[in-house]
Motif scaffolding. Sequence first.
Motif, PDB file in Angstrom:
ATOM      1  N   PRO A 247       0.821  -1.232   0.000  1.00 24.47           N
ATOM      2  CA  PRO A 247       0.000   0.000   0.000  1.00 24.47           C
ATOM      3  C   PRO A 247       0.846   1.269   0.000  1.00 24.47           C
ATOM      4  CG  PRO A 247      -0.859  -1.583   1.581  1.00 24.47           C
ATOM      5  CD  PRO A 247       0.466  -2.113   1.134  1.00 24.47           C
ATOM      6  N   LEU A 248       1.907   1.300   0.799  1.00 23.53           N
ATOM      7  CA  LEU A 248       2.784   2.467   0.843  1.00 23.53           C
ATOM      8  C   LEU A 248       3.506   2.635  -0.486  1.00 23.53           C
ATOM      9  CD1 LEU A 248       4.153   4.752   2.461  1.00 23.53           C
ATOM     10  CD2 LEU A 248       5.836   3.057   3.219  1.00 23.53           C
ATOM     11  N   TRP A 249       4.051   1.552  -1.016  1.00 19.62           N
ATOM     12  CA  TRP A 249       4.767   1.614  -2.293  1.00 19.62           C
ATOM     13  C   TRP A 249       3.842   2.091  -3.406  1.00 19.62           C
ATOM     14  CZ3 TRP A 249       3.878  -0.966  -6.890  1.00 19.62           C
ATOM     15  CH2 TRP A 249       4.892  -0.892  -7.849  1.00 19.62           C
ATOM     16  N   ARG A 250       2.616   1.580  -3.435  1.00 20.08           N
ATOM     17  CA  ARG A 250       1.683   1.930  -4.501  1.00 20.08           C
ATOM     18  C   ARG A 250       1.329   3.418  -4.468  1.00 20.08           C
ATOM     19  NH1 ARG A 250      -2.189  -2.439  -4.390  1.00 20.08           N
ATOM     20  NH2 ARG A 250      -2.825  -1.478  -2.427  1.00 20.08           N
ATOM     21  N   ASP A 251       1.095   3.963  -3.274  1.00 20.14           N
ATOM     22  CA  ASP A 251       0.708   5.378  -3.153  1.00 20.14           C
ATOM     23  C   ASP A 251       1.872   6.301  -3.502  1.00 20.14           C
ATOM     24  OD1 ASP A 251      -1.834   4.675  -2.416  1.00 20.14           O
ATOM     25  OD2 ASP A 251      -1.455   4.817  -0.259  1.00 20.14           O
ATOM     26  N   LEU A 252       3.082   5.946  -3.059  1.00 17.86           N
ATOM     27  CA  LEU A 252       4.222   6.836  -3.300  1.00 17.86           C
ATOM     28  C   LEU A 252       4.692   6.770  -4.757  1.00 17.86           C
ATOM     29  CD1 LEU A 252       6.369   6.422  -0.059  1.00 17.86           C
ATOM     30  CD2 LEU A 252       4.578   8.081  -0.582  1.00 17.86           C
ATOM     31  N   THR A 253       4.725   5.577  -5.331  1.00 14.26           N
ATOM     32  CA  THR A 253       5.175   5.489  -6.724  1.00 14.26           C
ATOM     33  C   THR A 253       4.129   6.024  -7.690  1.00 14.26           C
ATOM     34  OG1 THR A 253       4.381   3.188  -6.824  1.00 14.26           O
ATOM     35  CG2 THR A 253       6.714   3.544  -6.290  1.00 14.26           C
ATOM     36  N   ALA A 254       2.869   6.064  -7.277  1.00 11.06           N
ATOM     37  CA  ALA A 254       1.861   6.703  -8.117  1.00 11.06           C
ATOM     38  C   ALA A 254       2.131   8.198  -8.237  1.00 11.06           C
ATOM     39  CB  ALA A 254       0.464   6.458  -7.547  1.00 11.06           C
ATOM     40  N   ALA A 255       2.718   8.795  -7.184  1.00 11.85           N
ATOM     41  CA  ALA A 255       3.061  10.217  -7.225  1.00 11.85           C
ATOM     42  C   ALA A 255       4.385  10.456  -7.933  1.00 11.85           C
ATOM     43  CB  ALA A 255       3.122  10.774  -5.802  1.00 11.85           C
ATOM     44  N   VAL A 256       5.294   9.458  -7.867  1.00 12.07           N
ATOM     45  CA  VAL A 256       6.612   9.600  -8.502  1.00 12.07           C
ATOM     46  C   VAL A 256       6.863   8.355  -9.358  1.00 12.07           C
ATOM     47  CG1 VAL A 256       9.010  10.279  -8.087  1.00 12.07           C
ATOM     48  CG2 VAL A 256       7.296  10.662  -6.308  1.00 12.07           C
ATOM     49  N   PRO A 257       6.119   8.180 -10.452  1.00 21.55           N
ATOM     50  CA  PRO A 257       6.217   6.931 -11.229  1.00 21.55           C
ATOM     51  C   PRO A 257       7.565   6.740 -11.916  1.00 21.55           C
ATOM     52  CG  PRO A 257       4.848   8.546 -12.370  1.00 21.55           C
ATOM     53  CD  PRO A 257       5.127   9.107 -11.004  1.00 21.55           C
ATOM     54  N   GLU A 258       8.307   7.834 -12.128  1.00 22.22           N
ATOM     55  CA  GLU A 258       9.556   7.705 -12.877  1.00 22.22           C
ATOM     56  C   GLU A 258      10.651   6.982 -12.104  1.00 22.22           C
ATOM     57  OE1 GLU A 258       9.496  11.898 -11.057  1.00 22.22           O
ATOM     58  OE2 GLU A 258       8.109  10.492 -12.021  1.00 22.22           O
ATOM     59  N   ILE A 259      10.476   6.814 -10.789  1.00 23.77           N
ATOM     60  CA  ILE A 259      11.532   6.158 -10.016  1.00 23.77           C
ATOM     61  C   ILE A 259      11.372   4.633 -10.005  1.00 23.77           C
ATOM     62  CG2 ILE A 259      12.031   8.150  -8.563  1.00 23.77           C
ATOM     63  CD1 ILE A 259      10.060   5.328  -7.093  1.00 23.77           C
ATOM     64  N   VAL A 260      10.266   4.118 -10.548  1.00 21.59           N
ATOM     65  CA  VAL A 260      10.051   2.671 -10.557  1.00 21.59           C
ATOM     66  C   VAL A 260      11.024   2.029 -11.530  1.00 21.59           C
ATOM     67  CG1 VAL A 260       8.417   0.812 -11.010  1.00 21.59           C
ATOM     68  CG2 VAL A 260       7.633   2.935  -9.951  1.00 21.59           C
ATOM     69  N   MET A 261      11.820   1.098 -11.029  1.00 17.76           N
ATOM     70  CA  MET A 261      12.849   0.457 -11.842  1.00 17.76           C
ATOM     71  C   MET A 261      12.244  -0.671 -12.670  1.00 17.76           C
ATOM     72  SD  MET A 261      16.006   0.246  -9.094  1.00 17.76           S
ATOM     73  CE  MET A 261      14.977  -0.463  -7.800  1.00 17.76           C
ATOM     74  N   PRO A 262      12.736  -0.870 -13.907  1.00 14.55           N
ATOM     75  CA  PRO A 262      12.237  -1.998 -14.711  1.00 14.55           C
ATOM     76  C   PRO A 262      12.597  -3.313 -14.044  1.00 14.55           C
ATOM     77  CG  PRO A 262      14.172  -1.013 -15.735  1.00 14.55           C
ATOM     78  CD  PRO A 262      13.775  -0.094 -14.601  1.00 14.55           C
ATOM     79  N   VAL A 263      11.698  -4.282 -14.145  1.00 14.10           N
ATOM     80  CA  VAL A 263      11.910  -5.575 -13.511  1.00 14.10           C
ATOM     81  C   VAL A 263      12.885  -6.393 -14.341  1.00 14.10           C
ATOM     82  CG1 VAL A 263      10.813  -7.708 -12.761  1.00 14.10           C
ATOM     83  CG2 VAL A 263       9.608  -5.524 -12.520  1.00 14.10           C
ATOM     84  N   ASP A 264      13.929  -6.900 -13.682  1.00 18.32           N
ATOM     85  CA  ASP A 264      14.897  -7.771 -14.347  1.00 18.32           C
ATOM     86  C   ASP A 264      14.259  -9.141 -14.531  1.00 18.32           C
ATOM     87  OD1 ASP A 264      17.000  -9.404 -15.119  1.00 18.32           O
ATOM     88  OD2 ASP A 264      18.455  -8.376 -13.851  1.00 18.32           O
ATOM     89  N   ALA A 265      14.207  -9.594 -15.773  1.00 16.64           N
ATOM     90  CA  ALA A 265      13.549 -10.873 -16.045  1.00 16.64           C
ATOM     91  C   ALA A 265      14.212 -12.025 -15.313  1.00 16.64           C
ATOM     92  CB  ALA A 265      13.558 -11.150 -17.553  1.00 16.64           C
TER      93      ALA A 265
END
Length: 372
Positions: A247-265
């Motif tokens: 819940p915390l991650w979802r709310d904060l990254t929704a405000a700053v989506p550019e910091i979400v790192m691509p998932v390494d396969a």
Amino acid sequence: MSSPIPGVLAWAVIGYVTVLLSVRLWLGGGGAVMDRLVNHTGLWSIATLLVYRCASTPTIDDPANQLALGGVLMITTYQYSIGRIVSADAEPDAVWRHQRNAALLASAVTASTVLAVASARYSGRSVDLRLAGVGLVIGCAFAVTYNTVVLTRACLGVLRDVDTPRAARIVCGVLIASNVVLWGALALSLSQLATGWPGGPQLSLVHAAFALWVAINATLHAIPLIAELVLRAGMDRATRTCRRLLPLWRDLTAAVPEIVMPVDARHGSDPATRLLRMTVEIRDAMLHLGAYLPAETGETQRNTVREPESDRELTDYAHRLIRAAQARKAGLPPAGTGAPSSLPVVAHDFDAELAHLIDLVRIWPKAKAAME
């Protein structure tokens, strides 16, 4: 049946090993050399226990006991190979090539013995396996002991390492104890062969010790299975922590989506990697939202001693962080307050930071509801 093990218990051991081996194969544990060695050990253990159940007499004269001794010899060749991998004696591929040769040799010895005895009986020649069998049992006993000693020596090396985890020490200790039980049964059987007590050579004790040894080893091999099942069920510690942080991650990254790192396969499904990535992204989002944080309340400003935060201080910070996220999502300019961008308590390592985030997550839903 001559088996010293009650039928219900014997079939329970066979069923137990079969279930564990089936689960291993279902989980796909067959690619690495170590997995193949363990799987083959399980298959030969089941086959040998079944052959023991077919024995009509407790002596080496019985063809079933001859086959069973060959099965025990075959299983311990795999134990030898496992010991070489554990002790890093050789490369896994080289160990597997050696194991194929050892398995062929053990099969040839067993087949030669059974066929020679069967041929002699068919042609009417007398075969006194009570005498000739002594050499067979002694040879198998020495081979079995040597093969299991290699794995025992590897386990002792693990125990001598001061950095070995407690769980690994327990596994090695139990494995050594099970090998000692098998050695004791072989030694007693040899003494009975040498002295003729009681009533000549017999292998009932070896059968009982072998069944116990198989059950113990199967249980030890099941430990990684339990860990894998827990992991697949999402009940491991890292996955449970990720769910709490979501819940915390979802709310904060929704405000700053550019910091979400691509998932390494390659590592995206690893729970420890996911937890580390989620923690880093929450921290980065907090840093980006630092400029949007409104001013602290008077009570928080007066709290100049940075001790473990009270729920009131943490709730105040959560309210301000929620406002900062809302402001950035709405496209408002930074507040320009110069407010701190991280949690009220500074964390000096990952575990401490994670503990503070868990505290923040605990009050996050209530703080978010109060801001709506």
